[in-house]
Design an enzyme around this catalytic site. Structure first.
Site, PDB file in Angstrom:
ATOM      1  N   ARG A 238       0.850  -1.184   0.000  1.00 22.00           N
ATOM      2  CA  ARG A 238       0.000   0.000   0.000  1.00 22.00           C
ATOM      3  C   ARG A 238       0.889   1.238   0.000  1.00 22.00           C
ATOM      4  O   ARG A 238       1.895   1.303   0.715  1.00 22.00           O
ATOM      5  CB  ARG A 238      -0.925   0.018   1.231  1.00 22.00           C
ATOM      6  CG  ARG A 238      -2.074  -0.994   1.149  1.00 22.00           C
ATOM      7  CD  ARG A 238      -3.077  -0.616   0.066  1.00 22.00           C
ATOM      8  NE  ARG A 238      -4.171  -1.563  -0.064  1.00 22.00           N
ATOM      9  CZ  ARG A 238      -4.227  -2.567  -0.920  1.00 22.00           C
ATOM     10  NH1 ARG A 238      -3.195  -2.787  -1.727  1.00 22.00           N
ATOM     11  NH2 ARG A 238      -5.283  -3.353  -0.986  1.00 22.00           N
ATOM     12  N   GLU A 267      -4.765   7.254  -5.874  1.00 22.82           N
ATOM     13  CA  GLU A 267      -4.843   6.606  -7.182  1.00 22.82           C
ATOM     14  C   GLU A 267      -6.107   7.029  -7.921  1.00 22.82           C
ATOM     15  O   GLU A 267      -7.144   7.222  -7.271  1.00 22.82           O
ATOM     16  CB  GLU A 267      -4.807   5.079  -7.010  1.00 22.82           C
ATOM     17  CG  GLU A 267      -3.508   4.575  -6.380  1.00 22.82           C
ATOM     18  CD  GLU A 267      -3.446   3.056  -6.224  1.00 22.82           C
ATOM     19  OE1 GLU A 267      -4.409   2.371  -6.634  1.00 22.82           O
ATOM     20  OE2 GLU A 267      -2.439   2.549  -5.714  1.00 22.82           O
ATOM     21  N   HIS A 287      -0.605   0.028 -10.197  1.00 24.33           N
ATOM     22  CA  HIS A 287      -1.297  -0.887  -9.286  1.00 24.33           C
ATOM     23  C   HIS A 287      -1.756  -2.149 -10.033  1.00 24.33           C
ATOM     24  O   HIS A 287      -2.941  -2.467 -10.090  1.00 24.33           O
ATOM     25  CB  HIS A 287      -2.486  -0.203  -8.608  1.00 24.33           C
ATOM     26  CG  HIS A 287      -2.892  -0.885  -7.330  1.00 24.33           C
ATOM     27  ND1 HIS A 287      -3.556  -0.247  -6.319  1.00 24.33           N
ATOM     28  CD2 HIS A 287      -2.719  -2.171  -6.889  1.00 24.33           C
ATOM     29  CE1 HIS A 287      -3.775  -1.084  -5.321  1.00 24.33           C
ATOM     30  NE2 HIS A 287      -3.279  -2.259  -5.648  1.00 24.33           N
TER      31      HIS A 287
END
Length: 326
Positions: A238, A267, A287
């Protein structure tokens, strides 16, 4: 199996084959796939559903949960669930389950892919060739063999990364306050009790911890000062585990050697928000940790099956708020 009929709202894109596989032994559940909605639209549609499956796009906010008069369970097709207001779910007795095992292998493989890309300049070399260049001497790399991998968190993913890196003949060490030295030894990992000593030893630091009050920003200026100036940090966990401004400063000032980053505190991420993305000693991906075909089938199957077991048999699997709703 219950005689009741149930309806599941699939609010984000999920593998249809995975959903079907998860429900193949249940004929009393209807699935509705309704994606790309506003919060207002979700509030309007949610009252008719007994369960909901989300990934990361849909934000299950307090107003949505308050409007969910029939909702009994929410499944996150994945591991992180910070897009779900769990506190409000607790008050309404709504179970929240996750599917942490479904994307484990995908994250492990991406972690290794990023490390290999960094040491052998694969992404840079690829773009260089596409630009018509032949930069063989400039792109001389290094090897993983003989380097020390430091794993912060040796759960499923951290342990999996260590196993593969051992095959590359890397030395694997770890820091994790929740595991025993006996367990670490059983998987070939040296467990450190002193965090600073651990940091000082690593050539690669791979992060595999969730964001909590104790882990938020735990890697920052102080830690970068302790690490080798050649060390590379790898984050497929994370974004908020790292102080990202201080990461940029460390990379710019060569306090550490580089970074491989797949996750960000905000994001979608951009160079404007995270200027380290544009640095030459950084490899970045958007990601992609869980973004494999196999992982998406797995998490959809586990989410659907987990819901079915709860609705029919009152059985909870990987529930993050089980104690709060009982």
């Amino acid at each position: 199996m219950s005689d009741k009929k149930f309806k599941i709202l699939v609010a984000d894109n999920c593998s249809k084959s995975g959903l079907d596989e998860g429900l193949e032994t249940y004929n009393n559940i209807q699935i509705d796939i309704r994606t790309k909605h506003t919060e207002e639209e979700l509030i309007e549609m949610i009252p008719e559903y007994d369960a909901m499956i989300v990934r990361s796009a849909t934000k299950v906010t307090a107003p949505v949960i308050e409007a969910a008069t029939n909702l009994k369970i929410i499944a996150r097709a994945g591991a992180g669930y910070n897009n779900i207001d769990v506190e409000v779910c607790n008050k309404k007795g709504i179970a929240v389950i996750i599917t942490p095992t479904g994307n484990t292998n995908a994250v492990i493989e991406l972690t290794l892919g990023l490390m290999l890309s960094w040491v052998r300049h694969i992404s840079i070399a690829n773009q260089s060739m596409k630009d018509g260049k032949w930069e063989k001497k400039k792109l001389k790399g290094s090897e993983l063999k003989g380097k020390t991998l430091g794993i912060l968190g040796i759960g499923r993913i951290g342990a999996g990364v260590s196993k593969i890196c051992q095959a590359f003949e890397m030395k694997t060490i770890a820091y994790d306050v929740f595991v025993s030295k006996e367990y670490a030894k059983s998987i070939g990992v040296d467990l450190y009790e002193d965090f600073n000593e651990f940091l000082s030893e690593v050539d690669f630091l791979s992060l595999h911890v969730p964001v909590t009050d104790s882990t938020r920003g735990m890697i920052g200026k102080e830690q970068f000062e302790i690490m080798k100036d050649t060390a590379v940090i790898v984050n497929c966990a994370r974004g908020a585990v790292i102080n990202e401004k201080e990461l940029y400063d460390a990379l710019s000032n060569k306090k550490i050697g580089g970074a491989c980053i797949d996750v960000y505190s905000k994001e979608p991420a951009s160079k404007e928000d995270f200027p380290y993305i544009g640095l030459d000693n950084v490899v970045c991906t958007p990601h992609l940790g869980a973004s494999s075909k196999e992982a998406q089938v797995n998490v959809a199957m586990l989410a659907a099956n987990g819901i079915a077991q709860y609705l029919n048999d009152n059985k909870l699997i990987n529930c993050v708020n089980e104690k709060s709703i009982k």
